[in-house]
Write an enzyme that holds these catalytic residues in place. Structure first.
Site, PDB file in Angstrom:
ATOM      1  N   ASP A 124     -48.407  15.963 -55.110  1.00  0.00           N
ATOM      2  CA  ASP A 124     -47.074  15.504 -54.723  1.00  0.00           C
ATOM      3  C   ASP A 124     -46.326  14.881 -55.894  1.00  0.00           C
ATOM      4  O   ASP A 124     -45.137  14.598 -55.803  1.00  0.00           O
ATOM      5  CB  ASP A 124     -47.160  14.480 -53.578  1.00  0.00           C
ATOM      6  CG  ASP A 124     -46.874  15.109 -52.224  1.00  0.00           C
ATOM      7  OD1 ASP A 124     -46.696  16.330 -52.164  1.00  0.00           O
ATOM      8  OD2 ASP A 124     -46.816  14.367 -51.233  1.00  0.00           O
ATOM      9  N   SER A 126     -43.242  10.477 -51.356  1.00  0.00           N
ATOM     10  CA  SER A 126     -43.430  11.197 -50.099  1.00  0.00           C
ATOM     11  C   SER A 126     -42.083  11.409 -49.426  1.00  0.00           C
ATOM     12  O   SER A 126     -41.080  10.772 -49.772  1.00  0.00           O
ATOM     13  CB  SER A 126     -44.345  10.387 -49.174  1.00  0.00           C
ATOM     14  OG  SER A 126     -44.381  10.933 -47.876  1.00  0.00           O
ATOM     15  N   GLY A 141     -43.620  18.122 -45.068  1.00  0.00           N
ATOM     16  CA  GLY A 141     -43.318  17.934 -46.474  1.00  0.00           C
ATOM     17  C   GLY A 141     -41.878  17.483 -46.651  1.00  0.00           C
ATOM     18  O   GLY A 141     -41.382  16.642 -45.907  1.00  0.00           O
ATOM     19  N   THR A 198     -48.465  17.979 -42.305  1.00  0.00           N
ATOM     20  CA  THR A 198     -48.729  16.572 -42.026  1.00  0.00           C
ATOM     21  C   THR A 198     -48.801  16.466 -40.504  1.00  0.00           C
ATOM     22  O   THR A 198     -48.775  17.478 -39.824  1.00  0.00           O
ATOM     23  CB  THR A 198     -47.554  15.726 -42.600  1.00  0.00           C
ATOM     24  OG1 THR A 198     -47.443  16.014 -43.999  1.00  0.00           O
ATOM     25  CG2 THR A 198     -47.749  14.246 -42.444  1.00  0.00           C
ATOM     26  N   GLU A 207     -53.268  15.002 -52.500  1.00  0.00           N
ATOM     27  CA  GLU A 207     -52.003  14.271 -52.613  1.00  0.00           C
ATOM     28  C   GLU A 207     -51.474  14.153 -54.032  1.00  0.00           C
ATOM     29  O   GLU A 207     -50.265  13.959 -54.249  1.00  0.00           O
ATOM     30  CB  GLU A 207     -52.181  12.861 -52.023  1.00  0.00           C
ATOM     31  CG  GLU A 207     -50.965  12.323 -51.338  1.00  0.00           C
ATOM     32  CD  GLU A 207     -50.608  13.141 -50.107  1.00  0.00           C
ATOM     33  OE1 GLU A 207     -49.513  13.735 -50.117  1.00  0.00           O
ATOM     34  OE2 GLU A 207     -51.398  13.184 -49.166  1.00  0.00           O
TER      35      GLU A 207
END
Length: 588
Positions: A445, A464, A486, A403, A442
């Site tokens: 996730d 998240s 993460g 990220t 995504e």
């Protein structure tokens, strides 16, 4: 929790055309001064923010400018194909608000998508696919932030990034290493391979890399605004790419099921932040669907019962690891998208609950695995009356560690802490042909199977760990901190706070210190060079164990607001190729 009244803009100004350049001296991880400040992992991104500040823009304008530039220079960690979380401090109103522009599952997404026949599919196969792509939220987030709290238009704030994309930038060793790590995935998709590979291999460090397709995309946004992304030709290109991923000969990638309506109907959410206290500081962070704000607050509440500053360092760090372990046990069990799950947030944030969890820590011995606690007796909110069904174990590595985070402040005291992502390094690996940006992965996730609060559902935002945080002392900003990584984001921010507040480290040292990340797994994640060190051996005396695989943990950025009114911007001094911190000079 959308504000009921439209707040006034922070300031107004007339902006002239931007001149933009990246001088060689820009790449310094530390800067102090009395003006606005920025810290990112990229010199062009920090320069973009500084250019906007120097033209009279505020922190929100500058944050979007930096983020757009990061989409060019750090395309494997962020970009318009993803989403994120922004924490904004409004100095004039002495108020913090958060903006959730996390990706959502398309309306046709099925809960069994990653577990056909009840068996979870291979993680790498799931990532490199159209089905892994969530509806991107970044552009909507930028638009909403600028419209409500900014002073500039897309055309103005995107100008620096357009120039970097068009003129190019020199790639470094870190960039090359990331391409090498993703050679196989990138080679599957011709548009990605054409941009980042030559004869199937990474371009050499020092190559001038241009991305005219991304410059075109940014020009579309500059001209057409947010609608240019969520409707029209670009939206059609996104949907077609997701539903029929263009692959190289011999490659296969699972198709997604995204519709134009998914893009047209996407909404960001203004939410009230998570608030907690720690040793005289007020910490303000991101609420669900980010688990970061809650987990960090809970871990600090547990640690508050120990006098860490008076202990031998190894014992204090042992307690930090054990507190993180307990917080992650609860995080994994209870937290998910608040529009789908009634999570017991009040109970988890309760100081009394933290005291009960603290009793489980053995000050002399590591626990190795913690069970989730019961926060419901400490839950004052009657809208959360029931415990969820027993949940399966969450996969520790279900959230990739890639990220980016940036921090910006302006001369008026406004602050933006912003973390955004495309999830894995290189996201899904799929570049939208002709538009120059990589789509996220995504949806991975989500937990692939349940029962679990974070299982996939249509329209849901995956949980998240992104943790943009602003700390206050005596009612005034003290520092802001955030990181990629993460699930290690939570421990990076937590450990940096402990380093800074409890161990008294100046923020540069707090950031640069070796990171150890305990997320209630069988072993604690460590960085290269940590195993065998005196610090590691001391912690092994408490029974702590280390993961055999090692890599850099996080790439944090911070701004410290000094008592004398100056600011210090701090980026990584060694990780991710070294970060870039800049502060305005007097006269701007």
């Amino acid at each position: 929790m959308t504000p009921t009244a439209q707040p006034r803009r922070l300031t107004s100004t007339i902006i002239i055309a931007l001149a933009f350049s990246v001088p060689a001296w820009a790449k310094s991880p530390l800067a102090s001064g009395s003006g606005g400040a920025v810290a990112t992992i990229s010199a062009p991104a920090s320069q973009a923010a500084l250019a906007i500040l120097n033209k009279g823009g505020n922190a929100v304008d500058a944050a979007v400018a930096a983020a757009a530039a990061l989409g060019v220079t750090d395309p494997f960690s962020c970009g318009v194909g993803g989403g994120g979380f922004m924490v904004i401090y409004l100095a004039r109103e002495n108020r913090v608000i958060t903006l959730d522009h996390r990706e959502t599952a398309p309306a046709a997404f099925q809960s069994s998508a990653f577990a056909p026949g009840g068996k979870a599919m291979d993680y790498d196969t799931a990532i490199a696919s159209g089905m892994a792509v969530g509806v991107p939220g970044t552009v909507r987030g930028w638009h909403d932030a600028l419209e409500r709290y900014g002073t500039m238009s897309f055309k103005q704030v995107l100008a620096p990034a357009i120039k970097v994309a068009q003129d190019g930038f020199r790639i470094n060793d870190n960039f090359v290493a990331l391409v090498k790590e993703n050679e196989k995935k990138f080679a599957m998709f011709p548009a990605t391979a054409a941009q980042y590979l030559k004869d199937g291999k990474p371009l050499p460090a020092g190559t001038l890399l241009r991305n005219p397709d991304l410059a075109k995309t940014y020009r579309l946004l500059a001209q057409g605004g947010v609608k240019a992304f969520y409707s029209g030709k670009l939206a059609r290109a996104i949907v077609d790419t997701v539903n029929q991923p263009p692959v190289a000969a011999g490659a296969t990638a699972r198709a997604g099921r995204m519709a134009l309506a998914d893009l047209a109907n996407y909404e960001a959410r203004w939410r009230q932040p998570v608030r907690s206290s720690y040793r005289g500081y007020e910490l303000v962070g991101m609420p669900l669907p980010s688990s970061g704000g809650v987990a960090i607050a809970q871990a600090l509440n547990i640690l508050e019962g120990f006098d860490l500053a008076s202990m031998p360092r190894a014992k204090a760090e042992h307690l930090y690891l054990e507190a993180a372990r307990l917080a992650f046990a609860d995080r994994n069990a209870y937290l998910a998208d608040p529009e789908f799950v009634e999570a017991p947030v009040q109970g988890l944030l309760s100081k009394e609950y933290a005291a009960r969890r603290r009793e489980l820590i053995d000050p002399t011995r590591a626990r190795h695995h913690a069970e989730a606690g019961d926060p419901y007796p400490y839950q004052q909110d009657p809208s959360v009356p029931l415990r969820p069904a027993a949940s399966g174990k969450a996969r520790l590595l279900s959230e990739s560690a890639h990220t980016t985070h940036l921090a910006v402040s302006d001369q008026d005291g406004n602050i933006v802490a912003y973390t955004f992502t495309i999830e894995s390094w290189g996201g899904s690996g799929i570049t939208v042909p002709g538009y120059g940006f990589i789509l996220n992965n995504e949806m991975t996730d989500f937990d692939f199977s349940g029962p679990h609060p974070n299982v996939p559902e249509a329209g849901k935002r995956p949980r998240s760990s992104m943790s943009p945080t602003i700390a206050f002392r005596n009612g005034k900003p003290a520092f802001t901190i955030g990181s990629p990584g993460g699930s290690t984001i939570i421990t990076t921010v937590l450990q940096t706070i402990v380093n800074h507040i409890d161990f008294g480290m100046p923020m540069p040292q707090a950031l640069d210190a070796p990171r150890i990340s305990e997320r209630n797994g069988l072993a604690t994640s460590i960085e290269p060079g940590f195993a065998g060190s005196a610090q590691a051996r001391a912690l092994e005396g408490f029974g702590q164990r280390w993961d055999a695989s090692v890599e850099e943990i996080g790439a944090a950025n911070a701004i410290v607001f000094n008592p004398d009114g100056t600011v210090t911007a701090v980026s990584e001094g060694k990780r991710h190729g070294v970060g870039s911190a800049l502060v305005q000079k007097r006269g701007h």
